[in-house]
Design a protein around this motif. Structure first.
Motif, mmCIF file in Angstrom:
data_model
loop_
_atom_site.group_PDB
_atom_site.id
_atom_site.type_symbol
_atom_site.label_atom_id
_atom_site.label_comp_id
_atom_site.label_asym_id
_atom_site.label_seq_id
_atom_site.Cartn_x
_atom_site.Cartn_y
_atom_site.Cartn_z
ATOM 1 N N PRO A 196 37.631 134.905 -15.387
ATOM 2 C CA PRO A 196 38.489 134.592 -14.236
ATOM 3 C C PRO A 196 38.988 133.155 -14.259
ATOM 4 O O PRO A 196 40.123 132.879 -13.888
ATOM 5 C CB PRO A 196 37.587 134.870 -13.031
ATOM 6 N N GLN A 197 38.129 132.220 -14.698
ATOM 7 C CA GLN A 197 38.572 130.852 -14.969
ATOM 8 C C GLN A 197 38.468 130.671 -16.474
ATOM 9 O O GLN A 197 37.459 130.257 -17.006
ATOM 10 C CB GLN A 197 37.717 129.820 -14.238
ATOM 11 N N PRO A 198 39.554 130.987 -17.191
ATOM 12 C CA PRO A 198 39.441 131.115 -18.647
ATOM 13 C C PRO A 198 39.327 129.784 -19.360
ATOM 14 O O PRO A 198 39.757 128.738 -18.869
ATOM 15 C CB PRO A 198 40.755 131.812 -19.026
ATOM 16 N N LEU A 199 38.734 129.851 -20.533
ATOM 17 C CA LEU A 199 38.748 128.729 -21.462
ATOM 18 C C LEU A 199 40.195 128.470 -21.870
ATOM 19 O O LEU A 199 40.895 129.387 -22.308
ATOM 20 C CB LEU A 199 37.895 129.075 -22.679
ATOM 21 N N VAL A 200 40.662 127.239 -21.720
ATOM 22 C CA VAL A 200 42.059 126.915 -22.004
ATOM 23 C C VAL A 200 42.178 126.424 -23.443
ATOM 24 O O VAL A 200 41.616 125.384 -23.805
ATOM 25 C CB VAL A 200 42.588 125.844 -21.033
ATOM 26 N N ILE A 201 42.895 127.175 -24.274
ATOM 27 C CA ILE A 201 43.119 126.765 -25.661
ATOM 28 C C ILE A 201 44.603 126.751 -26.005
ATOM 29 O O ILE A 201 44.964 126.535 -27.162
ATOM 30 C CB ILE A 201 42.355 127.664 -26.655
ATOM 31 N N VAL A 202 45.450 126.958 -25.006
ATOM 32 C CA VAL A 202 46.898 126.920 -25.247
ATOM 33 C C VAL A 202 47.570 126.291 -24.042
ATOM 34 O O VAL A 202 47.166 126.523 -22.902
ATOM 35 C CB VAL A 202 47.449 128.335 -25.525
ATOM 36 N N MET A 203 48.573 125.451 -24.292
ATOM 37 C CA MET A 203 49.322 124.779 -23.235
ATOM 38 C C MET A 203 50.803 124.752 -23.596
ATOM 39 O O MET A 203 51.151 124.782 -24.786
ATOM 40 C CB MET A 203 48.832 123.334 -23.052
ATOM 41 N N PRO A 204 51.682 124.675 -22.590
ATOM 42 C CA PRO A 204 53.121 124.539 -22.881
ATOM 43 C C PRO A 204 53.422 123.140 -23.411
ATOM 44 O O PRO A 204 53.686 122.204 -22.665
ATOM 45 C CB PRO A 204 53.774 124.795 -21.517
ATOM 46 N N SER A 205 53.372 123.009 -24.723
ATOM 47 C CA SER A 205 53.425 121.678 -25.341
ATOM 48 C C SER A 205 54.727 120.945 -25.051
ATOM 49 O O SER A 205 54.742 119.724 -24.871
ATOM 50 C CB SER A 205 53.227 121.800 -26.855
ATOM 51 N N GLY A 206 55.849 121.684 -25.001
ATOM 52 C CA GLY A 206 57.118 121.038 -24.747
ATOM 53 C C GLY A 206 57.151 120.316 -23.421
ATOM 54 O O GLY A 206 57.728 119.223 -23.301
ATOM 55 N N TYR A 207 56.509 120.904 -22.417
ATOM 56 C CA TYR A 207 56.447 120.273 -21.100
ATOM 57 C C TYR A 207 55.384 119.189 -21.047
ATOM 58 O O TYR A 207 55.614 118.090 -20.525
ATOM 59 C CB TYR A 207 56.158 121.343 -20.033
ATOM 60 N N MET A 208 54.204 119.452 -21.618
ATOM 61 C CA MET A 208 53.071 118.551 -21.442
ATOM 62 C C MET A 208 53.202 117.257 -22.249
ATOM 63 O O MET A 208 52.565 116.254 -21.910
ATOM 64 C CB MET A 208 51.766 119.252 -21.817
ATOM 65 N N ARG A 209 54.019 117.236 -23.290
ATOM 66 C CA ARG A 209 54.151 116.011 -24.087
ATOM 67 C C ARG A 209 54.642 114.832 -23.262
ATOM 68 O O ARG A 209 54.317 113.687 -23.563
ATOM 69 C CB ARG A 209 55.113 116.255 -25.254
ATOM 70 N N ARG A 210 55.398 115.112 -22.230
ATOM 71 C CA ARG A 210 55.943 114.002 -21.443
ATOM 72 C C ARG A 210 54.860 113.252 -20.675
ATOM 73 O O ARG A 210 55.089 112.166 -20.168
ATOM 74 C CB ARG A 210 57.006 114.524 -20.475
ATOM 75 N N LYS A 239 46.150 116.301 -14.242
ATOM 76 C CA LYS A 239 46.752 116.754 -12.983
ATOM 77 C C LYS A 239 47.945 117.665 -13.229
ATOM 78 O O LYS A 239 48.092 118.706 -12.581
ATOM 79 C CB LYS A 239 47.173 115.539 -12.156
ATOM 80 N N MET A 240 48.789 117.294 -14.169
ATOM 81 C CA MET A 240 50.015 118.058 -14.405
ATOM 82 C C MET A 240 49.771 119.330 -15.209
ATOM 83 O O MET A 240 50.618 120.231 -15.222
ATOM 84 C CB MET A 240 51.048 117.180 -15.123
ATOM 85 N N SER A 241 48.614 119.438 -15.854
ATOM 86 C CA SER A 241 48.341 120.605 -16.707
ATOM 87 C C SER A 241 47.451 121.639 -16.039
ATOM 88 O O SER A 241 47.145 122.665 -16.640
ATOM 89 C CB SER A 241 47.665 120.150 -18.007
ATOM 90 N N ARG A 242 47.056 121.377 -14.806
ATOM 91 C CA ARG A 242 46.075 122.258 -14.153
ATOM 92 C C ARG A 242 46.681 123.634 -13.916
ATOM 93 O O ARG A 242 47.555 123.812 -13.071
ATOM 94 C CB ARG A 242 45.624 121.625 -12.840
ATOM 95 N N SER A 243 46.218 124.623 -14.662
ATOM 96 C CA SER A 243 46.767 125.978 -14.562
ATOM 97 C C SER A 243 45.927 126.900 -13.693
ATOM 98 O O SER A 243 46.456 127.844 -13.100
ATOM 99 C CB SER A 243 46.912 126.588 -15.962
#
Length: 636
Positions: A196-210, A239-243
């Motif tokens: 339910p609160q998954p292990l995060v191993i993928v992120m939207p890199s194009g957005y998060m690079r900023r 803060k900006m990556s909290r999914s």
């Protein structure tokens, strides 16, 4: 009409390679998006979907193929409860189905070689909610730039990414294929991705690079830190990556719905993800429902509002005590009420804090005879009839009959009402002296008074404890109740200030042998029966203390055996021994399980199951029942 924020994000994504409007379909999108498609702002549905979308066969599931459209209303008790959309939406790299078997979801396929080598095949053309492609680069960014970054992961790698304390080797095979390899088995990897609160191993890199210092101009990064009121770039990135709690409306997601409102707010509007990867057997892109609106409410009146039709779908913040009122509401309002089964090992449980600071009580509670006596002194039949109308199952805190690991002797372990044996065990411990009120005296002369603390979130806890007070008095133990807010409650437990608490039992009462048995061992600081030992495990020995009871140490050893196992038979054996120890040692005093949970939905909301298993783990509340397949029937 889709929100302006979403439209602007999609317009920006149009500049990305490969996102052009395509002809031909075979698929159908929501009419909500037609205006954007016709204006050329949004590609047609064939382009928005992966080359091979995940097809959900509703007829095979005994449900109806649906229709697009409409808004579903839900009520939440606090702003942090927007996380329910992540839990219930349940889009995972791999996820459980209704039979609690793992299936690829976001991923097209997983090749698993002995639980050591996992090759992930990404769906070609799968896109984040802003239209950017999901590729191997998003996995690489999360692994190299986030997980391995000392600023972002000060505590080191998550335990789920370690096998025999060693991290995996990460490889990019091609644009749509990545691989994680360990030298030893890591059976915990896939279940944690499905959590339910998954292990995060993928992120939207194009957005998060900023927001990452390795990619962003230092002056611009400094300006962003000031804008979002943080002092460190790492805090900004986090803060900006909290999914899990989707508070950033700009963060691209893979979920069926995406938040469009930043907190603080009284109402959060989640709009359909135009690029969601699932379709039904007729080619209709899921989700069926266009919007889900979460409205903030006082927790105490959520049941009342639900009963009067102010929610179209509600299960959280309801309790069995609300059932009679809610059922009566069916006669007055267009709502349907059903009962699901809760998955906890015990609906309420008493958790003796084996790390409490009071030395006399710590020694007593660490004596298994005390824990067994307190359990035997409880008349579970009376509690079941008084608080659960006799509909629950009197049991120790253990797995439910729905689990393949269930054994009847586990449910019976030290759970029969036997005050005679309870008195004998307490006498054996030397607690033979009593005062004039019949209360036993401790070796230091104090009265045997147990203070049970609760988070004060349910009248059910108070009702049960009133009965337990009478039961324990019969064996010479006095019980007092103290309530405090949840955050204070947990902090006091860690500090040893809590002697005993009331909480729910095992989170996952319907496990299979392939699910991690860590809930049976001291592995986390929020396990109220041994928070200090749990912190030691969680921090890899940097904080807390190692278990001082041999049986608790054995549980940790067995957990390590499970984590190193590659054969189903080995995992089943480990689960069996851990359940034997946990129930025989009464590390948690269960009372009843199999309790019922009211589920309320509007009569025009279709495909909501009449029966289901309700719990955080492993069902992710509604998640495994795919709320993206629920739909609103046309009225009239």
């Amino acid at each position: 009409m889709i929100s302006r924020r979403t439209a602007l994000q999609i317009m920006a994504a149009l500049a990305l390679p490969g996102l052009a409007r395509a002809g031909g379909t075979g698929f159908s999108g929501s009419p909500m998006l037609d205006e954007l498609v016709n204006a050329g702002i949004l590609p047609d549905v064939a382009t928005r979907l992966p080359e091979k979308p995940r097809v959900i066969d509703l007829k095979a599931m005994g449900r109806e193929p649906g229709r697009h459209g409409g808004t579903v209303r839900m009520l939440i008790g606090s702003q942090k409860d927007i996380r329910l959309m992540t839990i219930n939406g349940y889009a995972r790299l791999v996820g459980y189905d209704e039979n609690l078997e793992l299936q690829p979801d976001v991923l097209e396929r997983v090749d698993n070689e002995g639980d050591r080598i996992f090759t992930f095949h990404i769906r070609k053309g799968h896109r984040w909610s802003d239209g950017s492609l999901l590729t191997a680069e998003d996995f690489r960014y999360c692994w190299e730039d986030v997980i391995l970054n000392d600023d972002l992961r000060k505590g080191g790698l998550p335990r789920e990414l370690l096998a025999r304390d060693r991290p995996p080797r990460f490889e990019i095979i091609d644009q749509y294929t990545v691989r994680y390899s360990w030298d030893a088995p890591n059976p915990n990897f896939l279940p944690k991705l499905a959590a339910p609160q998954p292990l995060v191993i993928v992120m939207p890199s194009g957005y998060m690079r900023r927001f990452h210092k390795s990619y962003q101009d230092p002056f611009r990064l400094s300006a962003l830190m000031k804008e979002y009121r943080v002092k460190k770039w790492a805090d900004l990135h986090i803060k900006m990556s909290r999914s899990y709690r989707p508070e950033n409306p700009d963060l691209p997601t893979l979920d069926p719905w995406r938040n469009t409102v930043a907190p603080p707010a009284e109402q959060f509007v989640f709009e359909r993800n135009p690029f969601f990867h699932r379709v039904d057997e007729n080619g209709l892109q899921l989700p069926y429902v266009d919007r889900v609106v979460l409205s903030l409410s006082t927790p105490d009146i959520i049941a009342a509002k639900t009963g009067t039709g102010e929610a179209d779908l509600q299960i959280n913040a309801l309790d069995f005590a609300d059932y009679t009122f809610l059922k009566d509401s069916e006669k007055l309002f267009p709502v349907k009420v059903s009962l699901w089964k809760r998955t906890q090992g015990s609906r309420v449980a008493l958790l003796p804090n084996l790390n409490c600071a009071d030395e006399a009580w710590r020694d007593l509670l660490r004596d298994v005879r005390m824990r067994r006596a307190l359990s035997l002194a409880i008349d579970r039949r009376e509690i079941n009839l008084a608080a659960f109308y006799g509909l629950a199952r009197e049991s120790a805190d253990t797995v439910l009959p729905e689990s393949p690991l269930y054994r009847d002797e586990l449910a019976r372990a030290w759970s029969a009402y036997d005050p005679e044996t309870a008195n004998r065990l307490l006498d054996e411990m030397g607690l033979t002296q009593r005062n004039s009120d019949g209360i036993r005296l401790l070796p230091d002369g104090r009265k045997a008074e147990i203070v049970v603390e609760t988070a004060g979130e349910s009248t059910l806890e108070t009702d049960v404890l009133e009965l337990v007070t009478d039961h324990w008095r019969e064996v010479g133990i006095s019980l007092f109740v103290r309530t405090s807010q949840r955050d204070v409650f947990r902090s006091r437990a860690m500090g040893g200030e809590i002697m005993m608490s009331m909480w729910t039992g095992l989170d996952n009462g319907v496990p299979t042998a392939d699910m991690n048995p860590s809930q049976l061992a001291p592995t986390a600081d929020d396990q109220l029966q041994w928070p200090v030992w749990g912190m030691y495990y969680l921090s890899l020995g940097k904080k807390g203390k190692p278990p001082e009871l041999a049986e608790a140490r054995r549980l940790v050893q067995l957990l390590a055996e499970w984590e190193a196992s590659a054969l189903p038979a080995d995992r089943t054996r480990v689960w069996g021994e851990m359940l034997d120890i946990y129930t025989d040692q009464v590390f948690s005093i269960g009372i009843v399980n199999g309790g019922l949970q009211p589920m309320v939905h509007a009569t025009r909301l279709v495909n909501v199951p009449d029966k289901g298993l309700f719990g955080f783990e492993p069902t992710s509340y509604l998640g495994v029942y795919k709320p993206d397949t629920f739909f609103l029937r046309e009225e009239g």
